[in-house]
Design a protein around this motif. Structure first.
Motif, short mmCIF file in Angstrom:
data_model
loop_
_atom_site.label_atom_id
_atom_site.label_comp_id
_atom_site.label_asym_id
_atom_site.label_seq_id
_atom_site.Cartn_x
_atom_site.Cartn_y
_atom_site.Cartn_z
N GLY A 149 0.81 -1.20 0.00
CA GLY A 149 0.00 0.00 0.00
C GLY A 149 0.85 1.26 0.00
N ARG A 150 1.94 1.23 0.76
CA ARG A 150 2.87 2.37 0.76
C ARG A 150 3.58 2.48 -0.58
NH1 ARG A 150 3.58 0.75 6.33
NH2 ARG A 150 5.16 -0.79 5.72
N MET A 151 3.98 1.37 -1.16
CA MET A 151 4.67 1.39 -2.44
C MET A 151 3.80 2.04 -3.53
SD MET A 151 6.23 -2.48 -2.30
CE MET A 151 6.78 -2.49 -4.01
N ARG A 195 0.94 -0.07 -14.02
CA ARG A 195 1.92 -0.35 -12.98
C ARG A 195 1.46 -1.54 -12.15
NH1 ARG A 195 3.06 5.74 -10.47
NH2 ARG A 195 3.82 6.69 -12.40
N PHE A 196 2.44 -2.27 -11.64
CA PHE A 196 2.12 -3.36 -10.72
C PHE A 196 3.18 -3.36 -9.63
CE2 PHE A 196 1.15 -7.39 -8.91
CZ PHE A 196 -0.16 -7.65 -9.27
N TRP A 197 2.70 -3.27 -8.39
CA TRP A 197 3.57 -3.30 -7.22
C TRP A 197 3.37 -4.62 -6.48
CZ3 TRP A 197 0.40 0.83 -8.48
CH2 TRP A 197 1.03 2.04 -8.79
N MET A 198 4.45 -5.14 -5.93
CA MET A 198 4.33 -6.37 -5.15
C MET A 198 5.31 -6.36 -3.98
SD MET A 198 4.44 -10.35 -6.35
CE MET A 198 2.84 -10.13 -7.14
N ALA A 199 4.81 -6.74 -2.81
CA ALA A 199 5.64 -6.92 -1.63
C ALA A 199 5.53 -8.38 -1.21
CB ALA A 199 5.18 -6.01 -0.49
N ILE A 200 6.67 -8.99 -0.85
CA ILE A 200 6.66 -10.40 -0.47
C ILE A 200 7.41 -10.60 0.84
CG2 ILE A 200 6.62 -11.06 -2.90
CD1 ILE A 200 9.51 -12.12 -2.49
N VAL A 259 9.06 -4.52 -7.23
CA VAL A 259 9.00 -5.64 -6.29
C VAL A 259 9.83 -5.31 -5.07
CG1 VAL A 259 9.56 -8.07 -5.92
CG2 VAL A 259 8.65 -7.32 -8.13
N ARG A 260 9.31 -5.60 -3.90
CA ARG A 260 10.06 -5.39 -2.67
C ARG A 260 9.97 -6.66 -1.82
NH1 ARG A 260 9.00 0.20 -0.20
NH2 ARG A 260 10.14 0.67 -2.12
#
Length: 311
Positions: A149-151, A195-200, A259-260
Motif C-alpha cells: 500500500g505504501r509502495m 503499474r504493478f507493485w508487489m511486496a513479499i 517488487v520489494r
C-alpha cells in the motif's frame, strides 16, 4: 558403444493443441458475517479435475482421494476467519492436465480474493484497509499488505486510473500482496495495466536479484493469462493454433513493475510460484473500482469487459 540420439522439436501448433492444460475450474463462495459485519466463516467449493490423479497415480492413491495440488490456495488463508471450509468437487473434463505456474492458486486465489473484495465493498470499506484488518492476526500477511500500500501510495487520487489489490501465499510460509494500476477503454473494452507493485515475505532472501527476477516473471506470466490467454475446445479439438489466436502479452504492454522483498531472519521459504496468484484478482478488482463492473471469469478479454459494462 556409440548411441545415436534424435532431438525432436514440436511445432508451436503441435505444442499448443496437443500439450497439457491447466484444469478448468468453476467455484462457489459464500461467507457468514456476525452482527458487527465481521466475517465468521468462509466456504469455497471448487469444481475441477484432479491434476494429481492424472499425472501421478501412485501419489494419488497414497493421498486416498485428496488432491491438495488442485485445491492449493482454497484450504488456507492469511485472514483471521475462524471457520474456513474448502470442498473439492472432482469433475473429469477429459483433457490432458498438468500443474501450471502457481498451480491451483492461479484460480482459487482469483476467486477468493475477488470475493473478499466484494465483501469489502458490501461493507462500504476500503479494500486495502479491509484486508489489513482481516489479517491483523497474521503478521506476514498484514505486513506485505501495508508495505505494498505504501509502495503504490494507495490513497493518492489518480486521474483516469484505478487500483486493485490482492493477497496470496504459497507453500505455507511465503506470502505476497500485489496492487495493479489500470485504465479501461470503455469503447473497446481493453484493459491497460500501467503499474504493478508487489511486496513479499519469503523469509531470509538468499539471492535478491534472482528473487526480483522471479517475481517480475510471475507478474508478467500472470497478467498475460489474466488479460489474454484462453483455450477453447470444440469437437475434441483445440481451436487455437498459434499466436494469432492465442495472444500473449507483448513487450510494449508490460507495465512498470516494482517488487520489494521484506527479508528477515525466518528460514527461506521459496518464491518461484509465489506472486502469480495476485495478478488476476488485482486487475479484476481494479476494473470494478474503475467501472463498477465485476467480472468473475478469466481472462478479462475486451468482449467480456464490454458485456459487463453494458449489463
Amino acid at each position: 558403444c556409440i548411441r545415436d540420439s534424435v532431438k525432436v522439436i514440436w511445432s508451436r501448433e503441435d505444442d499448443l493443441q496437443d500439450g497439457a492444460f491447466r484444469p478448468l475450474a468453476a467455484q462457489y463462495l459464500r461467507a457468514a458475517l456476525d452482527g458487527d459485519g465481521n466475517i465468521t466463516a468462509l466456504h469455497q467449493r471448487v469444481a475441477t479435475p484432479t491434476v494429481l490423479g492424472y499425472m501421478n497415480e501412485p501419489r494419488w492413491e497414497h493421498a486416498r482421494g485428496r488432491d491438495g495440488i488442485s485445491m492449493n490456495g482454497a484450504q488456507t488463508t492469511r485472514y483471521d476467519i475462524p471457520n474456513v471450509r474448502a470442498e473439492h468437487v472432482m469433475v473429469d473434463r477429459c483433457t490432458r492436465l498438468a500443474p501450471w505456474r502457481g498451480v491451483a492458486t492461479s484460480y482459487t486465489r482469483f476467486a477468493n480474493e475477488s470475493f473478499i473484495d466484494e465483501l469489502a465493498y458490501a461493507r462500504g470499506a476500503d479494500p486495502l484497509a479491509f484486508r489489513v484488518e482481516l489479517a491483523h492476526a497474521n503478521e506476514a500477511g498484514r505486513t506485505v499488505l501495508e508495505e505494498v500500500g505504501r509502495m503504490a501510495d494507495w490513497s493518492r487520487p489518480r486521474e483516469g486510473r484505478s487500483l486493485g489489490v490482492a493477497l496470496s501465499d504459497y507453500g505455507g510460509n511465503s506470502v505476497s500482496a500485489g496492487i495493479a494500476e489500470i485504465s479501461v477503454d470503455v469503447d473497446t473494452g481493453v484493459i491497460r495495466v500501467h503499474r504493478f507493485w508487489m511486496a513479499i515475505d519469503a523469509g531470509f532472501i538468499l539471492a535478491p536479484g534472482n528473487t526480483e527476477a522471479q517475481m517480475e516473471g510471475t507478474i508478467i506470466f500472470g497478467l498475460s493469462n489474466a488479460l489474454k490467454e484462453r483455450i477453447t475446445i470444440n469437437g475434441g479439438t483445440v481451436d487455437q493454433t498459434n499466436f494469432h489466436d492465442y495472444p500473449v502479452m507483448r513487450m510494449n504492454e508490460i507495465p512498470e513493475i516494482q517488487v520489494r522483498a521484506l527479508s528477515n531472519d525466518k528460514a527461506p521459504s521459496g518464491i518461484g510460484e509465489l506472486g502469480l496468484a495476485t495478478t488476476g484478482a488485482a486487475v479484476a478488482n481494479a476494473l470494478f473500482a474503475a467501472t463498477g463492473a465485476r467480472i468473475r471469469e478469466l481472462p478479462l478479454t475486451p468482449d467480456r469487459v464490454l458485456a459487463a459494462l453494458r449489463a
